[in-house]
Design an enzyme around this catalytic site. Sequence first.
Site, short mmCIF file in Angstrom:
data_model
loop_
_atom_site.label_atom_id
_atom_site.label_comp_id
_atom_site.label_asym_id
_atom_site.label_seq_id
_atom_site.Cartn_x
_atom_site.Cartn_y
_atom_site.Cartn_z
N HIS A 65 39.63 30.69 38.50
CA HIS A 65 39.92 31.52 39.67
C HIS A 65 41.21 32.34 39.53
O HIS A 65 41.33 33.37 40.18
CB HIS A 65 39.94 30.67 40.95
CG HIS A 65 41.20 29.91 41.16
ND1 HIS A 65 41.44 28.70 40.56
CD2 HIS A 65 42.30 30.21 41.88
CE1 HIS A 65 42.63 28.28 40.92
NE2 HIS A 65 43.18 29.18 41.73
N ASP A 66 42.14 31.94 38.71
CA ASP A 66 43.39 32.70 38.54
C ASP A 66 43.55 33.27 37.13
O ASP A 66 44.65 33.64 36.74
CB ASP A 66 44.60 31.83 38.87
CG ASP A 66 45.05 31.95 40.30
OD1 ASP A 66 44.63 32.90 41.00
OD2 ASP A 66 45.83 31.09 40.76
N LYS A 69 45.75 36.27 36.14
CA LYS A 69 47.22 36.23 36.10
C LYS A 69 47.76 36.36 34.69
O LYS A 69 48.94 36.67 34.52
CB LYS A 69 47.74 34.96 36.77
CG LYS A 69 47.63 35.03 38.28
CD LYS A 69 48.33 33.86 38.94
CE LYS A 69 48.28 34.02 40.45
NZ LYS A 69 48.91 32.86 41.11
N HIS A 94 45.37 40.87 40.06
CA HIS A 94 44.89 39.76 39.23
C HIS A 94 43.44 39.35 39.50
O HIS A 94 42.75 38.98 38.56
CB HIS A 94 45.87 38.57 39.25
CG HIS A 94 45.63 37.55 40.30
ND1 HIS A 94 46.19 37.62 41.56
CD2 HIS A 94 44.90 36.41 40.28
CE1 HIS A 94 45.82 36.57 42.26
NE2 HIS A 94 45.03 35.82 41.52
#
Length: 126
Positions: A65-66, A69, A94
Amino acid sequence: MKIQHSVIASFANMIEARDGVTGLHIKRTSAYVEIIVKELQKSPDYKGILTDEYASKIIDAAPLHDIGKISIPDDILRKQGKLTDEELDVIKTHPSMGAEIIEETLTEVEGNEYLCIARDYGTLSS
């Protein structure tokens, strides 16, 4: 399936290596997703939708999910204190960057359903 787990673990490790806070966040979020999915599976409203196979894909994709980044410059990602409006605009990229990374990386490795789940995680902002 083994390749999938390896790729996801590698992505999560890359994020954690760059930003320990995000790495811990990824682990906590993954644990929350598993709890939520397993509880939803108990509901008759999700019978036939949240099959064991589909639930497993949702849980397995949670660490992604990230992933976007990793495209954020360190000076912004690791900044202590409040971000400027411009820095916040960069951070807000992001999710779309994550979806792009997932699309480019997993298209040849995973099935369509898993790719859609992973890409959806990538487009969510945290």
